[in-house]
Design a protein around this motif. Structure first.
Motif: not given
Length: 84
Positions: A1-6, A34, A66-67, A70-71, A74
Motif C-alpha cells: 500500500k502507498l500508505h505503508d510506503l509513506h 505498517s 523507489c518510493g 513513486v511519489f 504521483l
C-alpha cells in the motif's frame, strides 16, 4: 500500500518509529504495524533497529529509493491533471 510506503519513508527520515508517529500524527503501534505488514508482504526485513534508532537495510534502502520515485511521479501526475 502507498500508505505503508509513506510510513516507511517517514520512519527512515525521522530515525525512529516514535518520531515518525508524531510527524504523521498517529501512534507508534500503528507505525510498527505498517512496517510489519510491508516486511511481511515483501518477505524481507526493511529496517534494522538499534540503540541509536532505525537504519534501512539494503532492501529498505532500495524500496525507499523507489518510493521517492513513486511519489515524485504521483506529484507530476497531479500537476498534469490540475493544469489540464
Amino acid at each position: 500500500k502507498l500508505h505503508d510506503l509513506h510510513v516507511l519513508m517517514a520512519v527512515a527520515e525521522a530515525g525512529s518509529m516514535g518520531k515518525a508517529a508524531r510527524r504523521l500524527n498517529t501512534t507508534q503501534p500503528a507505525i510498527s504495524r505498517s512496517i510489519a505488514e510491508l516486511e511481511h508482504a515483501l518477505g524481507v526485513r526493511l529496517l534494522d533497529r538499534n540503540r541509536q534508532g532505525i537504519e534501512p537495510t539494503t532492501y529498505g534502502r532500495a524500496l525507499l529509493d523507489c518510493g521517492v520515485a513513486v511519489f515524485d511521479e504521483l506529484r507530476q501526475g497531479m500537476k498534469y491533471v490540475e493544469f489540464s
